[in-house]
Design a protein around this motif. Structure first.
Motif, PDB file in Angstrom:
ATOM      1  N   SER A   1     112.118  95.532  50.140  1.00  0.00           N
ATOM      2  CA  SER A   1     112.993  94.380  50.353  1.00  0.00           C
ATOM      3  C   SER A   1     112.465  93.178  49.569  1.00  0.00           C
ATOM      4  N   ALA A   2     113.267  92.124  49.492  1.00  0.00           N
ATOM      5  CA  ALA A   2     112.860  90.929  48.753  1.00  0.00           C
ATOM      6  C   ALA A   2     111.865  90.110  49.570  1.00  0.00           C
ATOM      7  N   TYR A   3     111.020  89.370  48.867  1.00  0.00           N
ATOM      8  CA  TYR A   3     110.074  88.493  49.559  1.00  0.00           C
ATOM      9  C   TYR A   3     110.819  87.319  50.189  1.00  0.00           C
ATOM     10  N   PRO A   4     110.523  87.003  51.438  1.00  0.00           N
ATOM     11  CA  PRO A   4     111.043  85.751  52.003  1.00  0.00           C
ATOM     12  C   PRO A   4     110.253  84.577  51.440  1.00  0.00           C
ATOM     13  N   PRO A   5     110.700  83.348  51.606  1.00  0.00           N
ATOM     14  CA  PRO A   5     109.929  82.198  51.129  1.00  0.00           C
ATOM     15  C   PRO A   5     108.522  82.183  51.724  1.00  0.00           C
ATOM     16  N   ILE A   6     107.547  81.814  50.908  1.00  0.00           N
ATOM     17  CA  ILE A   6     106.150  81.776  51.346  1.00  0.00           C
ATOM     18  C   ILE A   6     105.893  80.480  52.115  1.00  0.00           C
ATOM     19  N   ASN A   7     105.271  80.598  53.263  1.00  0.00           N
ATOM     20  CA  ASN A   7     104.912  79.429  54.058  1.00  0.00           C
ATOM     21  C   ASN A   7     103.718  78.718  53.419  1.00  0.00           C
TER      22      ASN A   7
ATOM     23  N   MET B   1      98.064  76.176  28.557  1.00  0.00           N
ATOM     24  CA  MET B   1      97.665  77.271  29.437  1.00  0.00           C
ATOM     25  C   MET B   1      98.622  77.380  30.620  1.00  0.00           C
ATOM     26  N   LEU B   2      98.996  76.242  31.212  1.00  0.00           N
ATOM     27  CA  LEU B   2      99.929  76.235  32.333  1.00  0.00           C
ATOM     28  C   LEU B   2     101.267  76.832  31.918  1.00  0.00           C
ATOM     29  N   GLN B   3     101.754  76.448  30.760  1.00  0.00           N
ATOM     30  CA  GLN B   3     103.032  76.980  30.281  1.00  0.00           C
ATOM     31  C   GLN B   3     102.953  78.481  30.020  1.00  0.00           C
ATOM     32  N   ALA B   4     101.811  78.946  29.511  1.00  0.00           N
ATOM     33  CA  ALA B   4     101.645  80.370  29.238  1.00  0.00           C
ATOM     34  C   ALA B   4     101.623  81.169  30.533  1.00  0.00           C
ATOM     35  N   VAL B   5     100.868  80.687  31.517  1.00  0.00           N
ATOM     36  CA  VAL B   5     100.799  81.376  32.817  1.00  0.00           C
ATOM     37  C   VAL B   5     102.175  81.354  33.485  1.00  0.00           C
ATOM     38  N   ASP B   6     102.839  80.213  33.416  1.00  0.00           N
ATOM     39  CA  ASP B   6     104.158  80.093  34.028  1.00  0.00           C
ATOM     40  C   ASP B   6     105.152  81.069  33.396  1.00  0.00           C
ATOM     41  N   GLY B   7     105.037  81.238  32.074  1.00  0.00           N
ATOM     42  CA  GLY B   7     105.935  82.162  31.391  1.00  0.00           C
ATOM     43  C   GLY B   7     105.772  83.597  31.837  1.00  0.00           C
ATOM     44  N   ARG B   8     104.567  83.954  32.308  1.00  0.00           N
ATOM     45  CA  ARG B   8     104.331  85.306  32.799  1.00  0.00           C
ATOM     46  C   ARG B   8     104.741  85.467  34.266  1.00  0.00           C
ATOM     47  N   LEU B   9     104.604  84.406  35.053  1.00  0.00           N
ATOM     48  CA  LEU B   9     104.820  84.523  36.500  1.00  0.00           C
ATOM     49  C   LEU B   9     106.204  84.087  36.944  1.00  0.00           C
TER      50      LEU B   9
ATOM     51  N   PRO C   1     119.954  80.831  38.787  1.00  0.00           N
ATOM     52  CA  PRO C   1     118.831  81.749  38.573  1.00  0.00           C
ATOM     53  C   PRO C   1     118.737  82.765  39.714  1.00  0.00           C
ATOM     54  N   GLU C   2     118.479  83.983  39.347  1.00  0.00           N
ATOM     55  CA  GLU C   2     118.236  85.027  40.332  1.00  0.00           C
ATOM     56  C   GLU C   2     116.732  85.264  40.354  1.00  0.00           C
ATOM     57  N   GLN C   3     116.067  84.669  41.316  1.00  0.00           N
ATOM     58  CA  GLN C   3     114.613  84.688  41.356  1.00  0.00           C
ATOM     59  C   GLN C   3     114.143  85.765  42.334  1.00  0.00           C
ATOM     60  N   LYS C   4     113.614  86.820  41.793  1.00  0.00           N
ATOM     61  CA  LYS C   4     113.133  87.916  42.629  1.00  0.00           C
ATOM     62  C   LYS C   4     111.698  88.238  42.239  1.00  0.00           C
ATOM     63  N   PRO C   5     110.739  87.668  42.937  1.00  0.00           N
ATOM     64  CA  PRO C   5     109.343  87.965  42.609  1.00  0.00           C
ATOM     65  C   PRO C   5     109.056  89.458  42.723  1.00  0.00           C
ATOM     66  N   ARG C   6     108.253  89.949  41.772  1.00  0.00           N
ATOM     67  CA  ARG C   6     107.910  91.370  41.767  1.00  0.00           C
ATOM     68  C   ARG C   6     106.630  91.670  42.529  1.00  0.00           C
ATOM     69  N   ASN C   7     105.829  90.644  42.803  1.00  0.00           N
ATOM     70  CA  ASN C   7     104.602  90.838  43.576  1.00  0.00           C
ATOM     71  C   ASN C   7     104.255  89.531  44.280  1.00  0.00           C
ATOM     72  N   MET C   8     103.234  89.571  45.109  1.00  0.00           N
ATOM     73  CA  MET C   8     102.890  88.393  45.905  1.00  0.00           C
ATOM     74  C   MET C   8     102.441  87.231  45.043  1.00  0.00           C
TER      75      MET C   8
ATOM     76  N   LEU D   1     106.210  80.924  42.787  1.00  0.00           N
ATOM     77  CA  LEU D   1     107.531  80.345  43.027  1.00  0.00           C
ATOM     78  C   LEU D   1     107.430  79.190  44.023  1.00  0.00           C
ATOM     79  N   LEU D   2     106.574  79.349  45.043  1.00  0.00           N
ATOM     80  CA  LEU D   2     106.327  78.258  45.988  1.00  0.00           C
ATOM     81  C   LEU D   2     105.704  77.065  45.274  1.00  0.00           C
ATOM     82  N   VAL D   3     104.728  77.321  44.419  1.00  0.00           N
ATOM     83  CA  VAL D   3     104.045  76.249  43.703  1.00  0.00           C
ATOM     84  C   VAL D   3     105.019  75.460  42.832  1.00  0.00           C
ATOM     85  N   ARG D   4     105.957  76.177  42.204  1.00  0.00           N
ATOM     86  CA  ARG D   4     106.918  75.524  41.317  1.00  0.00           C
ATOM     87  C   ARG D   4     107.965  74.721  42.075  1.00  0.00           C
ATOM     88  N   ASN D   5     108.169  75.004  43.334  1.00  0.00           N
ATOM     89  CA  ASN D   5     109.248  74.371  44.090  1.00  0.00           C
ATOM     90  C   ASN D   5     108.729  73.945  45.457  1.00  0.00           C
TER      91      ASN D   5
END
Length: 406
Positions: free
Chosen positions: A30-36, A321-329, A346-353, A359-363
């Motif tokens: 299933s999809a990840y719920p928002p991280i607390n 470096m931040l932009q490079a990491v962000d581009g991967r995650l 945007p359809e944001q579906k994280p593939r791992n934790m 995604l939490l950090v960005r928003n």
């Protein structure tokens, strides 16, 4: 999406520790719920093996897609009885666990040549012993009653340590910049070591440009087991799958060097390195025991040579470096949402934790990055109550005792 139970064991074949997570069948895939944010902070605040495992339990599984869970999911009772082929779980080892749990990316560089650091957060033996006593898989009891509705998922502990340290290192720069750190030296303020590679390029294959290096994880070449076998059979996909998904390996035919860089065009300036010496088996454990301490770490290294240009401004390097990491995650796909006035979104579906946490950090509109004035750990702090300078009351009290005049 926390887990119902979590255990720890050593994978005898890999020579390193793993988490055994008991997860409901209907939660897998299933999809990840928002991280607390509070649960996220538990991971960033972890500085010993027990607190890390408890944070991992509360956050939920590192992997959730069917592809990532292939060959990682088992009936609890079959895994417990050793019936599953290719799996050899044995009791945890205290010394091995202490070595693997590297929590010092905020340590001070040692005043010596090379890339050594003064370790300031050595994993507590007491906490590691408590983790083994309370959560070792061999002491789990009969788990057959879980077979109908639950599965046991195996995750390398090394992935969780890497995720915790990568987030800590990258986010700390933002927290320091927020409090007015000098952008010209911000990487060094964040405990990166400025390395002029002239004397180290043969050992670490850094290239000719000035680099900024920081230890990010335990070097798995020093895991327990036969050293020659460790070197020859190193398989990042098995030992370190999260890390493996983020990196490309640069082939070298002239040196036996571990030189990985962040995936993506133009990201070769962000490297993950360990020394040449550490990756060459000499067949004798005593000899490797006498290697420098710096060999036992895996490093995140950022070159000042970006796109063929030498950059002096550390904030500019940090931003790249931040932009490079962000581009991967963070790789959102566009989809039709069905929401009026926002039909395309945007359809944001994280593939791992790690991606879910990013995604939490960005928003985080009601939180800001706080890098503790005393311990250098970075957390997401709420905006209520004004700006803070410390991650906890204990750090505030300790800092006050150390600086009575202030």
């Amino acid at each position: 999406m926390g887990s119902h139970h979590i255990f720890i064991a050593k994978d005898k074949k890999l020579g390193m520790h793993v988490l055994i997570r008991i997860q409901a069948v209907d939660e897998l895939g299933s999809a990840y719920p928002p991280i607390n944010p509070d649960t996220f902070n538990e991971l960033l605040m972890a500085r010993d093996a027990k607190s890390l495992v408890l944070a991992a339990r509360n956050l939920g599984p590192m992997y959730i897609s069917e592809d990532d869970l292939a060959n990682r999911t088992y009936l609890p009772s079959r895994l417990q009885q050793g019936i599953e082929r290719g799996i050899d779980l044995v009791p945890s080892n205290l010394d091995g666990l202490l070595s693997e749990c590297f929590f010092d990316p905020y340590a001070n560089p040692a005043e010596v040549d090379g890339m050594g650091y003064k370790e300031v957060g050595r994993t507590a033996k007491k906490a590691a012993r408590e983790l083994i006593d309370e959560f070792d898989f061999v002491n789990a009891g009969n788990l057959s009653y879980l077979d109908s509705q639950f599965r046991a998922v195996i995750e390398p502990l090394h992935d969780w340590i890497f995720a915790r340290n990568l987030l800590s290192i990258v986010l700390r720069i933002g927290g320091l910049y927020r409090t007015g750190a000098d952008p010209k030296t911000i990487l060094e303020t964040a405990r990166f070591r400025k390395v002029e590679p002239a004397s180290l390029k043969e050992r670490f294959n850094m290239g000719s440009a000035t680099c900024y290096a920081i230890p990010i994880a335990f070097n798995p070449f020093y895991r327990t087991g036969n050293l020659l076998v460790n070197d020859v059979t190193f398989d990042a996909q098995k030992i370190w799958p999260l890390y493996n998904s983020l990196t490309d390996i640069k082939k070298s035919f002239t040196q036996a060097v571990i030189d990985h860089h962040l995936k993506g065009d133009g990201n070769e300036f962000v490297k993950f390195l360990t020394s040449v010496e550490a990756a060459q088996a000499d067949g004798r454990f005593d000899n490797r025991k006498n290697h420098p301490e710096e060999n036992k770490w895996w490093y995140l290294v950022v070159s000042s040579n970006i796109d063929g240009k030498s950059i002096d401004d550390q904030m500019q390097i940090a931003n790249r470096m931040l932009q490079a990491v962000d581009g991967r995650l963070f790789q959102p796909r566009i989809a039709y949402s069905g929401v009026k006035m926002a039909e395309i979104a945007p359809e944001q579906k994280p593939r791992n934790m790690l991606e879910a946490m990013w995604l939490l950090v960005r928003n985080h509109p009601d939180h800001y990055l706080l890098t503790c004035k005393r311990c250098m750990r970075t957390v997401l702090s709420g905006t209520q109550g004004g700006e803070r300078s410390f991650c906890s009351n204990s750090c505030r009290a300790t800092w006050s005792k150390e600086h009575p005049s202030r």
